[in-house]
Design an enzyme around this catalytic site. Sequence first.
Site, PDB file in Angstrom:
ATOM      1  N   GLU A   1       0.823  -1.204   0.000  1.00  0.00           N
ATOM      2  CA  GLU A   1       0.000   0.000   0.000  1.00  0.00           C
ATOM      3  C   GLU A   1       0.860   1.259   0.000  1.00  0.00           C
ATOM      4  OE1 GLU A   1      -4.068  -1.112   2.254  1.00  0.00           O
ATOM      5  OE2 GLU A   1      -2.253  -1.645   3.361  1.00  0.00           O
TER       6      GLU A   1
ATOM      7  N   GLU B   1      -3.697  -9.774   3.377  1.00  0.00           N
ATOM      8  CA  GLU B   1      -4.558  -9.589   4.551  1.00  0.00           C
ATOM      9  C   GLU B   1      -5.702 -10.581   4.653  1.00  0.00           C
ATOM     10  OE1 GLU B   1      -2.828  -5.435   3.768  1.00  0.00           O
ATOM     11  OE2 GLU B   1      -3.396  -7.203   2.627  1.00  0.00           O
TER      12      GLU B   1
END
Length: 263
Positions: free
Chosen positions: A117, A137
Site C-alpha cells: 500500500e 490480509e
Amino acid sequence: MEKTKAVSWSVLSNIAIIKIANPPLNVLSAEVIELLSLTADEIESNSKIKTVVITGAGERAFVAGGDIKGFPDWMGKGIELAKEKSLWLQEPLNKLERLPQPTIAAINGFALGGGCELALSCDIRIAEEHIEIGLPEIKLGLFPGAGGTQRLSRLVGKSKAKEMIFTGEPLSAQEAWRIGLINRIAQKGKSLEMALDLAESINAHSLPALTFAKRSIDKGYEQKLENALMTEAEYFGHVFQTKDVKEGVGAFIQKRDPKFTDQ
C-alpha cells in the site's frame, strides 16, 4: 548509543531519500506511521526538493506489512474504532501521494500488506528482481485498509485487484511488471541506484511543470473525460504563467539547453 530513527530522510542533489528502518522487516508500527506523516509534511514544505525516493533499510524488506501484533486491540470494540485506525493508516500514505514532487518507491525486498500500500501511494515503483509484492490480509480474515482496495484497482484494474486481494497471494517482480503494478525491474541491491538515476533525469525538468502535470493526471483520473480535459486545460493555463516555460520555449527556439529555475 543513540537509537536509529524508524523513519529518516536526507537530501541528495534535490532528491529527498526516505528510509524506513524498523528491523527486522520494517513493519508499519505506530512509530513508523507517525514519522512518515511528519516526514511528508517536512518534505512538502521544502522548496528545494524536486523528487522523492522511498526505500527500506537492509536487504530483506521494503516494508513487510503492518504491525499485526497491535490488531487484537482493535477487535470487537465497535466499527468506529477500526474505521479510525484505517483512516490513521491511510493518512501518511495520502500525504505522500499528494506531495507536489514526483515520488518513486525503490522496492528492495518484501512489499506486503501495508508495504504494498505504501508503494502504491508513490507515482513510480521500481522493484528488485527477487522481491514479492502483494496484499495477504485476507489470510488473516481481513482485507487491506490503508488504501489497497482503492489504489490497486485503479492501477491494475478491478478484476486483477480482486484476484490479488481475494487470494492473498504475492506476485513476483516479473508478474507485477507484466500487469503494470511496477514500472521497472532492477537487479538485486540496485533498486535505490536505479531510482536515483530516474530521479536525476526527472530533476532536469521544471518543478512547476512536473507539479502541474502530476496534479492534472491525479485529479483528472477521478473525473469523467469531459471534466478531466477541463482540468488539464486549467493546469496548462497555470504552467504558461511560469518563468520556466519562457526559458524552455526560448531555449528550444534558440537551439540551446534550457536553464530552469523552478519558478
